[in-house]
Design a protein around this motif. Structure first.
Motif, short mmCIF file in Angstrom:
data_model
loop_
_atom_site.label_atom_id
_atom_site.label_comp_id
_atom_site.label_asym_id
_atom_site.label_seq_id
_atom_site.Cartn_x
_atom_site.Cartn_y
_atom_site.Cartn_z
N ASN A 1 58.89 58.81 34.02
CA ASN A 1 58.86 60.17 33.38
C ASN A 1 59.98 60.92 34.06
OD1 ASN A 1 58.54 62.57 32.09
ND2 ASN A 1 56.23 62.56 32.09
N GLN A 2 61.19 61.12 33.36
CA GLN A 2 62.21 62.04 34.01
C GLN A 2 61.71 63.32 34.12
OE1 GLN A 2 65.12 61.41 31.05
NE2 GLN A 2 65.61 59.46 31.68
N GLY A 3 60.86 63.91 33.70
CA GLY A 3 60.32 65.29 33.89
C GLY A 3 59.64 65.61 35.09
N THR A 4 59.09 64.42 35.63
CA THR A 4 58.29 64.69 36.75
C THR A 4 59.10 65.14 38.28
OG1 THR A 4 56.88 62.67 36.09
CG2 THR A 4 56.52 63.39 38.41
N HIS A 5 58.35 66.02 38.85
CA HIS A 5 59.24 66.88 39.98
C HIS A 5 59.30 65.56 41.03
CE1 HIS A 5 59.75 69.58 43.17
NE2 HIS A 5 60.28 70.34 42.30
N PRO A 6 60.28 65.82 41.82
CA PRO A 6 60.39 64.68 42.71
C PRO A 6 59.30 64.70 43.93
CG PRO A 6 62.77 65.68 42.39
CD PRO A 6 61.62 66.50 41.43
N VAL A 7 58.94 65.98 44.25
CA VAL A 7 57.72 65.82 45.06
C VAL A 7 56.52 65.04 44.70
CG1 VAL A 7 56.35 67.67 46.42
CG2 VAL A 7 58.50 68.02 46.08
N THR A 8 56.09 65.37 43.26
CA THR A 8 55.06 64.51 42.82
C THR A 8 55.36 63.36 42.85
OG1 THR A 8 54.93 66.59 41.15
CG2 THR A 8 53.63 64.77 40.66
N ASP B 1 55.13 42.02 34.93
CA ASP B 1 54.22 40.71 34.42
C ASP B 1 52.84 41.07 33.88
OD1 ASP B 1 56.50 38.83 34.79
OD2 ASP B 1 55.78 38.19 36.42
N TYR B 2 52.34 42.08 34.55
CA TYR B 2 50.74 42.17 34.51
C TYR B 2 50.38 43.44 33.74
CZ TYR B 2 50.47 38.07 37.22
OH TYR B 2 50.80 36.48 37.73
N ASN B 3 51.40 44.24 33.59
CA ASN B 3 50.90 45.46 33.12
C ASN B 3 50.40 45.21 31.77
OD1 ASN B 3 50.51 48.26 32.60
ND2 ASN B 3 52.37 48.94 32.89
N LYS B 4 49.46 45.81 31.21
CA LYS B 4 49.12 45.89 29.72
C LYS B 4 50.17 46.54 28.78
CE LYS B 4 46.19 44.86 26.47
NZ LYS B 4 45.95 43.51 25.85
N SER B 5 50.66 47.38 29.13
CA SER B 5 51.78 48.19 28.46
C SER B 5 52.93 47.75 29.21
CB SER B 5 51.62 49.54 28.29
OG SER B 5 50.27 49.93 27.65
N ARG B 6 54.04 47.16 28.34
CA ARG B 6 55.28 46.88 29.35
C ARG B 6 55.96 47.86 29.53
NH1 ARG B 6 56.38 41.39 28.32
NH2 ARG B 6 54.84 40.14 27.80
N THR B 7 55.91 48.88 28.83
CA THR B 7 56.62 50.08 29.27
C THR B 7 55.96 51.31 29.05
OG1 THR B 7 57.27 50.15 26.91
CG2 THR B 7 58.91 49.17 28.06
N GLN B 8 56.60 52.51 29.42
CA GLN B 8 55.74 53.52 29.55
C GLN B 8 55.37 54.00 28.00
OE1 GLN B 8 58.04 56.75 30.63
NE2 GLN B 8 56.42 58.13 30.82
N ILE B 9 54.16 54.62 27.84
CA ILE B 9 53.90 55.14 26.66
C ILE B 9 53.52 56.39 26.94
CG2 ILE B 9 52.45 55.26 24.65
CD1 ILE B 9 52.12 52.27 25.13
N GLY C 1 53.88 58.17 45.20
CA GLY C 1 54.43 56.83 45.88
C GLY C 1 53.69 56.60 47.05
N ILE C 2 53.41 57.68 47.84
CA ILE C 2 52.56 57.61 49.12
C ILE C 2 50.97 57.09 48.77
CG2 ILE C 2 51.44 58.79 51.02
CD1 ILE C 2 54.28 60.52 50.90
N VAL C 3 50.46 57.72 47.98
CA VAL C 3 49.12 57.56 47.41
C VAL C 3 49.16 56.13 47.02
CG1 VAL C 3 47.07 57.96 45.85
CG2 VAL C 3 48.33 59.78 46.83
N ASN C 4 49.91 55.67 46.13
CA ASN C 4 49.93 54.17 45.56
C ASN C 4 50.32 53.35 46.67
OD1 ASN C 4 50.03 52.35 43.57
ND2 ASN C 4 52.25 52.22 43.64
N THR C 5 50.91 53.79 47.81
CA THR C 5 51.19 52.52 48.89
C THR C 5 49.87 52.66 49.81
OG1 THR C 5 53.39 53.43 48.61
CG2 THR C 5 52.98 52.09 50.51
N ASN D 1 48.47 51.86 39.56
CA ASN D 1 49.61 51.45 39.34
C ASN D 1 50.12 51.79 37.73
OD1 ASN D 1 50.05 49.56 41.31
ND2 ASN D 1 49.43 47.94 40.37
N PRO D 2 49.39 51.95 36.73
CA PRO D 2 49.83 52.55 35.28
C PRO D 2 50.20 53.92 35.55
CG PRO D 2 47.65 51.53 35.17
CD PRO D 2 48.01 51.48 36.77
N PHE D 3 49.26 54.64 36.58
CA PHE D 3 49.67 56.12 36.77
C PHE D 3 50.87 56.46 37.45
CE2 PHE D 3 48.74 60.09 39.08
CZ PHE D 3 48.77 61.24 38.14
N PHE D 4 51.19 55.74 38.56
CA PHE D 4 52.25 55.65 39.15
C PHE D 4 53.46 55.32 38.32
CE2 PHE D 4 55.24 53.68 42.47
CZ PHE D 4 55.38 54.85 43.03
#
Lengths: 464, 263
Positions: free
Chosen positions: B192-199, A35-43, B204-208, B183-186
């Protein structure tokens, strides 16, 4: 502080951390993303640090607006290349600015042309990707669905199921403008969904009647009249083109589509100068309005998408929808020329000069295909009256094809041409190589456009 | 409790008298007042730009005030040796720290309330839709920003128990920038399917675990009212609790460190 109190405090801290972590992971983050992300999907493109600073500071809309004003100045001066990065930047900063998505999509899809006004179709996957991103970012409004559908319907003018799909999505949005809804009826016809087109026509007509009752504004009345007219015309065509008879299981022998008309297609391509072709041929349809599509492209039209090499070439086109990434830099090493051959007096004859636009036609591969393609679904109504919506009334002794577009009858022929022949290099130096369909018959009659005498048949019953 | 309130009241008084804070506040208010005039620079709908810009001004000004107000709070007391006078009285160190923090939050609340009042007034003058609902909607974001800034102040108070003000300024500012990006970074990493699972797991830990300021950036549906939001009140409640939990963590950590510190 006593040791006991310290332990209690640490316990409280750990408890708070656990609560905060669980709350963040299980409740807050999923809602924020939705709901709050400026970009609804990953760009898949990031902002550079300076832009990110602006974005973080909360001035995204302002910055995006100023940039868009700047882009307007570039439009005025015709500096189209400069507009592309601005479009991308603005859509990243403010994905809810629908005008930028819509204008950007149009700009990328339509405005990059060669000296003879042929579009650079290598950009179309990017335009579509921008449209799809616009749809994902703005799912509440009809606009981007409509614009993306229009790109399929009008610019690509093929693959009509895609146009139908997007127009249906647009129709489902409550803010869709009534007059624009009519286009779905037309898209259904091009996709040979005749019953759906008629049903849609009646539904829109009922809605239009209600609107006129509620508000007798002239716009509402005009839309009602347009729909009435469209439905009338369609009903007549359904009968004349034998659709009704066929649905009822009766013979279509007495209808306009019978017997199928032999279009007698043949073609010859002569390389006049490096990257300059003369294309001529026959098409037995006398009324004006036929346009045979010609495509010259790399035999292997491969692109790299997410590190994977894909061959996206397909007969008389490409997989326009191959990527969701907005890549504003088209494959510079690929060539894709598409043009229309206008038939006049049963022949077509056109000089195609690509020599003035080497960046658009780099000719870096060894092998090329020259393809001829005619799809009756794109034909104008007066020709469809004979050919039918799906080519039922059309045939050709040599090139009728129902494989290149499964379920559709079309005329298709492809000839392989080496690069040296197009550039007049190597063995073709000082020659004018000719490539033609096996049935092409040379004629001594000069069919240059200026010298054609139009033989217009009389409309009188006597034929005189 | 009386001690805490007394320290908090004194802190509010000190904060209001600090010229640097008043100047920042004045600049923020000035920007809010001239914001409608800047809307013409943009091709975007003026109301959308106005909303975005005014909320941006409040957020940016509040963040600067929160950091500047808090980073000097405890080091100044130590430097001026006024802390000895306070701690020689029947006041525990934890009471001092919490009193200081609450004072900072009250001061911040006062300044943000002033900016919000200016925002509402200017928006009411400019907006085509002057209904109570439309104007009221504008207050939602500053309310969430207040929780965000309270969290930011807690981060600054925590750092101020063991680092110098200048270092604290950059540390807290950096945490705010990073926290706003979490949040946007996470999300980008997760999708992104290319991201390594460890990353992905690390992200996830950092975001939590680390304080997430992006949760409070609720302005987008306010700027673009066509967006459909589900359970808005519930979300606001959740992020408020998240903020309170995190403030609690930071204050507890601050108390533990401050308790061992020699002053």
């Amino acid at each position: 502080m006593r040791r006991n109190n310290k332990s209690n405090l640490i316990g409280v801290g750990v408890f708070f951390l656990l609560c905060a972590g669980l709350l963040q992971r299980l409740a807050i983050y999923p809602t924020w993303t939705r709901d709050y992300n400026k970009s609804r999907t990953q760009i898949n493109t990031s902002l550079d640090p300076q832009q990110m600073m602006f974005a973080l500071a909360g001035f995204r809309e302002m910055l995006a607006g100023i940039l868009w004003v700047r882009a307007d100045a570039f439009f005025d001066t015709g500096n189209y290349d400069a507009i592309l990065p601005i479009i991308r930047l603005v859509t990243l900063l403010d994905p809810q600015q629908i005008d930028v998505y819509a204008t950007g999509m149009w700009h990328i899809g339509y405005n990059f042309t060669d000296e003879e006004q042929r579009s650079d179709r290598r950009y179309i996957p990017s335009a579509l990707a921008l449209g799809k991103e616009g749809c994902r970012q703005n799912p509440e409004t009809y606009e981007m669905f409509f614009e993306t559908g229009w790109m399929w319907y009008h610019k690509i003018d093929d693959d009509y199921p895609e146009a139908v799909k997007y127009f249906i999505e647009a129709q489902q949005r409550p803010d869709m403008i009534p007059a624009r809804k009519n286009l779905l009826m037309m898209a259904y016809q091009r996709n040979f969904q005749i019953d759906d087109a008629l049903n849609m026509g009646f539904k829109l007509y009922d809605d239009a009647l209600k609107r006129v009752e509620e508000d007798g504004a002239s716009g509402n009345k005009q839309n009602r009249d347009t729909l009435e007219n469209n439905i009338d015309t369609m009903l007549v065509r359904m009968v004349q083109r034998g659709y009704v008879a066929e649905k009822a299981g009766r013979s279509t022998a007495k209808y306009d589509i019978s017997p199928p008309f032999d279009v007698g297609f043949s073609a010859k391509v002569t390389v006049l100068e490096p990257m300059v072709l003369r294309v001529e041929g026959t098409w037995n349809v006398r009324p004006v309005g036929t346009r045979v599509r010609i495509v010259l492209r790399d035999k292997d039209y491969t692109v790299v998408d997410h590190g994977v090499t894909k061959n996206i070439g397909r007969p008389a086109g490409m997989d326009w929808d191959f990527s969701n990434d907005v890549n504003l830099d088209p494959p510079r090493d690929k060539t894709f020329m598409q043009d229309q051959l206008f038939v006049k007096n049963t022949r077509f004859n056109k000089k195609i000069d690509m020599s003035k636009d080497p960046p658009m036609y780099p000719f870096t591969s060894d092998k090329y295909l020259i393809e001829f393609y005619y799809n009756p679904r794109s034909a104008p109504p007066h020709i469809q009256d004979k050919f039918g919506w799906n080519g039922e009334g059309m045939t050709d002794k040599h090139f009728l094809n129902d494989k290149v577009r499964p379920g559709q009858k079309c005329i298709y022929y492809a000839m392989e041409v080496p690069r040296d022949a197009i550039l007049l290099h190597g063995q073709y130096q000082d020659k004018h190589p000719v490539f033609k369909t096996p049935n092409y018959v040379e004629t001594k009659q000069d069919y240059n456009q200026d010298q054609i005498l139009l033989d217009i048949p009389s409309l009188r019953a006597s034929g005189k | 409790m009386r001690q805490i309130l007394s320290i908090a009241t004194t802190t509010v008084g000190e904060a209001i008298r600090r010229r640097v804070l008043l100047i920042i506040l004045l600049i923020g208010v000035l920007f809010l007042v001239v914001a409608p005039g800047l809307g013409v620079l943009s091709a975007r709908s003026e109301t959308v730009v106005l909303r975005g810009m005014m909320l941006g001004i409040i957020q940016l000004t509040s963040a600067v005030i929160a950091i500047v107000l808090t980073v000097y709070m405890i080091p100044n007391e130590i430097e001026r040796r006024t802390i000895y006078t306070i701690l020689s009285k029947p006041v525990q160190r934890w009471q001092f720290l919490i009193g200081k923090y609450l004072g900072a939050v009250f001061s911040l609340g006062l300044m943000m309330a002033l900016m919000t009042a200016v925002l509402v007034f200017v928006f009411w003058l400019q907006a085509s839709d002057q209904s109570l609902a439309a104007v009221g909607a504008m207050v939602k974001a500053p309310t969430m920003y207040f929780v965000q800034m309270s969290l930011l102040a807690a981060v600054a108070i925590f750092f101020s128990t063991f680092v110098a003000p200048l270092v604290n300024f950059f540390l807290t500012g950096g945490m705010y920038l990073l926290g706003s990006l979490f949040n946007p970074f996470f999300q980008t990493l997760q999708e992104n399917q290319g991201t390594h699972p460890v990353t992905k797991a690390f992200a996830g830990i950092v975001n939590t675990i680390l304080p997430n300021f992006a949760n409070y950036n609720v302005q987008n549906p306010i700027i673009n009212p066509t967006q459909v939001i589900q359970n808005e009140s519930r979300y606001y409640l959740e992020v408020t609790f998240y903020g309170l939990f995190y403030i609690g963590i930071l204050l507890v950590a601050g108390i533990l460190i401050f308790d061992r510190r020699e002053v």
